[in-house]
Design an enzyme around this catalytic site. Structure first.
Site, PDB file in Angstrom:
ATOM      1  N   SER A   8     -12.630  -5.695 -10.190  1.00 51.15           N
ATOM      2  CA  SER A   8     -11.461  -4.944 -10.687  1.00 51.15           C
ATOM      3  C   SER A   8     -10.336  -5.899 -11.069  1.00 51.15           C
ATOM      4  CB  SER A   8     -10.978  -3.924  -9.641  1.00 51.15           C
ATOM      5  OG  SER A   8     -10.292  -4.552  -8.566  1.00 51.15           O
ATOM      6  N   LYS A   9     -10.151  -6.947 -10.288  1.00 53.99           N
ATOM      7  CA  LYS A   9      -9.054  -7.890 -10.561  1.00 53.99           C
ATOM      8  C   LYS A   9      -9.401  -8.812 -11.744  1.00 53.99           C
ATOM      9  CE  LYS A   9      -6.238  -6.439  -7.356  1.00 53.99           C
ATOM     10  NZ  LYS A   9      -4.950  -5.818  -7.713  1.00 53.99           N
ATOM     11  N   ASN A  49       1.212  -2.642  -9.860  1.00 56.23           N
ATOM     12  CA  ASN A  49       0.990  -3.284  -8.560  1.00 56.23           C
ATOM     13  C   ASN A  49       0.058  -2.484  -7.649  1.00 56.23           C
ATOM     14  OD1 ASN A  49       1.931  -4.818  -5.948  1.00 56.23           O
ATOM     15  ND2 ASN A  49       2.475  -2.661  -5.608  1.00 56.23           N
ATOM     16  N   TYR A  87     -13.680  -5.243  -5.580  1.00 57.18           N
ATOM     17  CA  TYR A  87     -12.278  -5.653  -5.733  1.00 57.18           C
ATOM     18  C   TYR A  87     -12.146  -6.848  -6.684  1.00 57.18           C
ATOM     19  CZ  TYR A  87      -7.605  -7.147  -4.105  1.00 57.18           C
ATOM     20  OH  TYR A  87      -6.278  -7.516  -4.019  1.00 57.18           O
TER      21      TYR A  87
HETATM   22  P1  NAI Z   1      -0.243  -2.337   0.261  1.00 58.26           P
HETATM   23  O1  NAI Z   1      -1.425  -1.571   0.732  1.00 58.26           O
HETATM   24  O2  NAI Z   1       0.869  -2.641   1.191  1.00 58.26           O
HETATM   25  O3  NAI Z   1       0.393  -1.624  -1.024  1.00 58.26           O
HETATM   26  C1  NAI Z   1      -0.360  -0.959  -1.987  1.00 58.26           C
HETATM   27  C2  NAI Z   1       0.377   0.320  -2.374  1.00 58.26           C
HETATM   28  O4  NAI Z   1      -0.369   0.970  -3.408  1.00 58.26           O
HETATM   29  C3  NAI Z   1       0.509   1.295  -1.215  1.00 58.26           C
HETATM   30  O5  NAI Z   1       1.847   1.739  -1.092  1.00 58.26           O
HETATM   31  C4  NAI Z   1      -0.425   2.433  -1.609  1.00 58.26           C
HETATM   32  O6  NAI Z   1      -0.006   3.716  -1.132  1.00 58.26           O
HETATM   33  C5  NAI Z   1      -0.365   2.349  -3.116  1.00 58.26           C
HETATM   34  N1  NAI Z   1      -1.493   3.005  -3.782  1.00 58.26           N
HETATM   35  C6  NAI Z   1      -2.803   2.983  -3.415  1.00 58.26           C
HETATM   36  N2  NAI Z   1      -3.516   3.732  -4.252  1.00 58.26           N
HETATM   37  C7  NAI Z   1      -2.670   4.239  -5.167  1.00 58.26           C
HETATM   38  C8  NAI Z   1      -2.820   5.106  -6.290  1.00 58.26           C
HETATM   39  N3  NAI Z   1      -4.016   5.632  -6.630  1.00 58.26           N
HETATM   40  N4  NAI Z   1      -1.724   5.413  -7.027  1.00 58.26           N
HETATM   41  C9  NAI Z   1      -0.510   4.923  -6.678  1.00 58.26           C
HETATM   42  N5  NAI Z   1      -0.299   4.127  -5.617  1.00 58.26           N
HETATM   43  C10 NAI Z   1      -1.370   3.781  -4.873  1.00 58.26           C
HETATM   44  O7  NAI Z   1      -0.852  -3.689  -0.345  1.00 58.26           O
HETATM   45  P2  NAI Z   1      -0.166  -4.990  -0.972  1.00 58.26           P
HETATM   46  O8  NAI Z   1      -0.692  -6.136  -0.240  1.00 58.26           O
HETATM   47  O9  NAI Z   1       1.294  -4.826  -1.121  1.00 58.26           O
HETATM   48  O10 NAI Z   1      -0.871  -4.990  -2.408  1.00 58.26           O
HETATM   49  C11 NAI Z   1      -0.172  -4.784  -3.632  1.00 58.26           C
HETATM   50  C12 NAI Z   1      -1.006  -5.357  -4.772  1.00 58.26           C
HETATM   51  O11 NAI Z   1      -1.164  -6.759  -4.591  1.00 58.26           O
HETATM   52  C13 NAI Z   1      -2.430  -4.773  -4.838  1.00 58.26           C
HETATM   53  O12 NAI Z   1      -2.794  -4.593  -6.199  1.00 58.26           O
HETATM   54  C14 NAI Z   1      -3.277  -5.864  -4.221  1.00 58.26           C
HETATM   55  O13 NAI Z   1      -4.591  -5.831  -4.686  1.00 58.26           O
HETATM   56  C15 NAI Z   1      -2.535  -7.095  -4.686  1.00 58.26           C
HETATM   57  N6  NAI Z   1      -2.805  -8.298  -3.905  1.00 58.26           N
HETATM   58  C16 NAI Z   1      -2.441  -8.400  -2.589  1.00 58.26           C
HETATM   59  C17 NAI Z   1      -2.700  -9.564  -1.891  1.00 58.26           C
HETATM   60  C18 NAI Z   1      -2.297  -9.734  -0.474  1.00 58.26           C
HETATM   61  O14 NAI Z   1      -2.628 -10.792   0.090  1.00 58.26           O
HETATM   62  N7  NAI Z   1      -1.609  -8.798   0.169  1.00 58.26           N
HETATM   63  C19 NAI Z   1      -3.381 -10.686  -2.515  1.00 58.26           C
HETATM   64  C20 NAI Z   1      -3.701 -10.497  -3.900  1.00 58.26           C
HETATM   65  C21 NAI Z   1      -3.419  -9.335  -4.559  1.00 58.26           C
END
Ligand code: NAI
Length: 243
Positions: free
Chosen positions: A154-155, A86, A151
């Site tokens: 990557s996805k 995730n 992005y």
């Molecule tokens: P968020 O920013 O709240 O959570 C992402 C988490 O990943 C954070 O806790 C961050 O510290 C952690 N992270 C970042 N780089 C890291 C690394 N190198 N190693 C380990 N952890 C790392 O964002 P969210 O929205 O919860 O996103 C979660 C996933 O869902 C992501 O892959 C994002 O691309 C995907 N996503 C989110 C959408 C949205 O609308 N929020 C839509 C589509 C996909």
């Protein structure tokens, strides 16, 4: 309870969608390990989730760190049933202004990080002849988005990776699927302006943003024994944006 007695590693579990999935998995009877670079947020989330949540500092783009954390989880719990890839970042810029560093950072974390964690975990899943891997992609990996070439690539890469892994691992009772969320209310989308948010809302047939629980419900199902005949699929959780 869909996941009773299962051990799940959730990358990026400190916040947003990852933390939402962790909360749901614990309700379904799993023990979760939150792996995240943000130790402060990760520890706070684990504490909030209670005894069935543990935190490990993890940078998914660092190969040695990934291998050590995954080995540690296996040694402590004797198995890893579920992996949720995730963790992810955005670093938006129009293509003309995008530097190689802007590009590379997103690919290194979102795509290469997903590869590194999957490779480390599948070794144990193959031995135990069971596993559920769910990658969190995005609808922009399917349809693209201006300002997000890095992005989106990557996805889209995660989507191809998911299908290749599913084919490699199907004979070992390991399923690999991806969830492609649309617009989900988290810190990542908080960064957008109100105007952009309103534009997005208009483009969503169900006329609301998704919640982390909308994503967590599908993650719980795909990670359960119930989903043993589903692999290599990319399922949108997007209120009907992509159909
Ligand atoms: P968020 O920013 O709240 O959570 C992402 C988490 O990943 C954070 O806790 C961050 O510290 C952690 N992270 C970042 N780089 C890291 C690394 N190198 N190693 C380990 N952890 C790392 O964002 P969210 O929205 O919860 O996103 C979660 C996933 O869902 C992501 O892959 C994002 O691309 C995907 N996503 C989110 C959408 C949205 O609308 N929020 C839509 C589509 C996909």
């Amino acid at each position: 309870m869909l996941l009773r007695g299962n051990v799940a590693l959730i990358t990026g579990g400190a916040s947003g969608i990852g933390a939402g999935i962790a909360r749901r998995f614990i309700k379904e009877g799993a023990v979760v390990i939150l792996g995240d670079v943000d130790a402060q947020a990760g520890q706070a989330t684990a504490q909030d989730l209670g005894d069935h949540a543990l935190f490990s500092t993890l940078d998914i783009s660092n190969e040695d760190n990934v291998n050590a954390v995954v080995k540690g989880v296996f040694n402590e719990h004797g198995k890893i049933d579920i992996l949720i890839n995730n963790a992810g970042i955005t670093n938006d810029r129009l293509l003309l202004r995008m530097t190689k560093e802007d590009w590379q950072r997103v690919i290194d974390i979102n795509l290469t990080g997903t590869f590194l964690v999957t490779r480390a975990v599948m070794k144990y899943m193959i031995k135990q002849r069971y596993g559920r891997i769910t990658n969190i992609a995005s609808i922009v990996g399917l349809i693209g988005n201006p300002g997000q070439a890095n992005y989106s690539a990557s996805k889209a890469g995660i989507i191809g990776f998911t299908k290749a892994c599913a084919k490699e691992l199907a004979g070992r009772s390991i399923t690999v699927n991806a969830i492609a969320p649309g617009f989900i209310d988290t810190r990542m989308t908080d960064a957008l302006s109100d105007e952009i948010k309103e534009q997005y809302k208009q483009a969503i047939p169900v006329k609301r943003f998704g919640t982390v629980d909308d994503v967590a419900s599908l993650a719980a199902y795909l990670s359960s024994q119930e989903a043993s005949y589903i692999t290599g699929q990319i399922i949108c959780v997007d209120g009907g944006m992509v159909m």
